[in-house]
Design a protein around this motif. Structure first.
Motif: not given
Length: 530
Positions: A229-234
């Motif tokens: 999981k990151g800031d832009g989604g998965y």
């Protein structure tokens, strides 16, 4: 066909969360605890260490090693030299001390059996008041634990083992990466951590790997497919284990072997078992090695050869993917195992009381915050070492554990695989027609029969041959298999001609079905085997 512009290899957080919620509902995975369970857990956590008879072992500077975001800390370790050998102290959460036999919390943990992990978070076996609080081996907190004493010879062989209930205190919550950096000399650990800890972990872990090889155990070097999981989604990734993770796992494994030996000698307990590889499966794996142009001498055992193959080449990844099929059928068996013998077990299909991949008897006892069965094995081992009678709650639940754990593991497997499938489909949605580079890691060929099928009751229809059969033509279909993409990190079906294990291919995405979380690729270029 010209390639379309590449898009980001991520799936939106809200979309993924909605799909995973639906998956949990379909599998009937309860996210929330009943109020009476929460109340009981909160009361136990608040009572804390009151009335617990514990040996005080807080003088030992234990550390935990886990993923950085983990809060359910089951294990803490301390290692020191003991003459020419080593003494490993391994503290395991005594969460069972917080659970009242026959209470609402006990019933709920028997229903759940284990923590369920997913891309958007975990669904714990125990309420957070315990799993992230009073029973977790958090740093700078006094905690009750089953404290294992593992005395190792200079070559790493286990010489003596013992376990007691003790009060312990962790001095640091470390991540695998932090310890790996310390081992590699890039950074130093917190001042409270013994300065020789990284080197002692490396030494003991490496010695235990050598002992695993010597007894015929085997570990696969396959990269793990994970959802990050990151800031832009998965996004999807393939992740290889660090050396520190392997060494840390060896500490857990030797503890499980020690527990299995204690329970086996006492003829009471529960073992984690895996049957040996079938000869026909080993023969099939040799055929796969030949197809991949891997040199497997006739006099080399499959364990030795599997250990020699790395997963960092297309042929190696394909081979290890197929080798994983040797290690299946894991289960739980309570002791004693009536009517079992080594030879009879192998020929009658009765699982041996060993774990074939480890080449040893083995028990799950190092993750009681996350697995129900561990709680039982820990208390049995403590009682045997102390010469005490085993509590009634252990006997009452022991013989139901294999059924409960097997059913729970089935649901967890369905959820984990379903979550990966869903994220793969969401990452690839809208990219039909785009080309990707990958490696074929598995192949199977399908055939279908044309013509009218016979009816089950044997009564034939018009045009059928006597006895209800009909003339059918076997028509070969195109090959199908599994392709491993590098970016995004996807394992997906591929259907087309010319598929061979270990071949690098360019594949076009033909289909994405979000309703079933399925995707399908077709090869457009097939290279020679790598």
């Amino acid at each position: 066909m010209p390639k379309r512009p590449m898009t980001t290899n991520t799936a939106g957080s809200e979309t993924v969360s909605a799909v995973l919620r639906a998956l949990r509902e379909r599998l009937e995975i309860a996210e929330d605890f009943p109020d009476d369970v929460l109340d009981e857990a909160a009361a136990s956590a608040e009572a804390g260490l009151a009335d617990m008879a514990l040996a005080d072992r807080r003088e030992y500077p234990f550390v935990t090693i886990d993923p950085p975001d983990s809060m359910d800390l089951d294990q803490a370790v301390h290692i020191e030299r003991e003459g020419e050998g080593y003494l490993v102290r391994y503290a395991i959460s005594a969460v069972g001390l917080f659970i009242r036999p026959g209470g609402a919390l006990e019933r709920e943990t028997h229903r759940r059996t284990q923590t369920v992990y997913g891309p958007d978070g975990s669904i714990p076996l125990h309420p957070h008041a315990l799993s992230h609080g009073a029973a977790s081996l958090l740093p700078n907190e006094d905690r009750p634990a089953y404290l294992w004493y593992l005395h190792l010879n200079p070559d790493g062989e286990l010489r003596h083992k013992w376990v007691e209930l003790a009060l312990v205190r962790s001095v640091a919550k470390l991540s695998y990466e932090q310890v790996q950096d310390a081992v590699d000399g890039r950074t130093a650990l917190d001042s409270g951590v013994p300065g020789d800890f990284p080197e002692l972990l490396r030494r003991v872990g490496s010695l235990r790997v050598e002992r695993e090889i010597a007894r015929g155990g085997v570990s696969l070097a396959l990269p793990e497919q994970v959802v990050e999981k990151g800031d832009g989604g998965y996004r999807l990734a393939f992740r290889a284990l660090t050396d520190v993770e392997k060494w840390n796992a060896q500490i857990s494994l030797v503890t499980g072997m020690a527990a299995a030996d204690i329970m086996s000698r006492a003829a009471v307990g529960v073992l984690r078992t895996m049957p040996p590889a079938m000869p026909r499966d080993v023969d099939r794996l040799r055929s796969v090695a030949r197809a991949l142009r891997l040199d497997w001498p006739d006099d080399v055992d499959y364990r030795d050869f599997v250990r020699s193959v790395g997963g960092d080449t297309p042929a190696g990844a394909a081979f290890l993917t197929e080798a994983a099929s040797l290690f299946r059928g894991a289960g739980y068996h309570t002791l004693p195992l009536f009517g079992w013998s080594q030879e009879q077990g192998r020929h009658r299909g009765v699982p041996a009381p060993e774990h074939a991949a480890l080449a040893s008897r083995y028990a799950h006892v190092t993750a009681p915050l996350r697995r129900l069965v561990d709680r039982y094995g820990l208390e049995i081992c403590r009682c045997v070492c102390a010469g005490e009678g085993i509590p009634q709650w252990v006997y009452e639940g022991l013989y139901r554990l294999p059924t409960l754990m097997t059913a729970g593991a089935r649901v967890v497997c369905q959820y984990e695989n379903g979550a990966l499938d869903a994220v793969e489909a969401l990452v690839l949605a809208g990219r039909e027609g785009e080309e990707f580079e990958g490696v074929v890691v598995d192949v199977f060929h399908r055939r279908r029969r044309e013509g009218r099928k016979s009816r089950r009751d044997g009564r034939g229809g018009a045009g059928e041959a006597p006895g209800g059969s009909s003339e059918q033509t076997v028509v070969p279909l195109r090959g199908s298999g599994t392709v491993m993409l590098g970016e995004p990190a996807v394992l997906a079906p591929v259907v087309g001609d010319g598929l061979e294990r270990g071949r690098e291919i360019t594949a076009v995405l033909r289909r994405v079905d979000l309703s079933t979380s399925t995707v399908e690729f077709e090869p457009v270029r097939v290279d020679q085997p790598a």
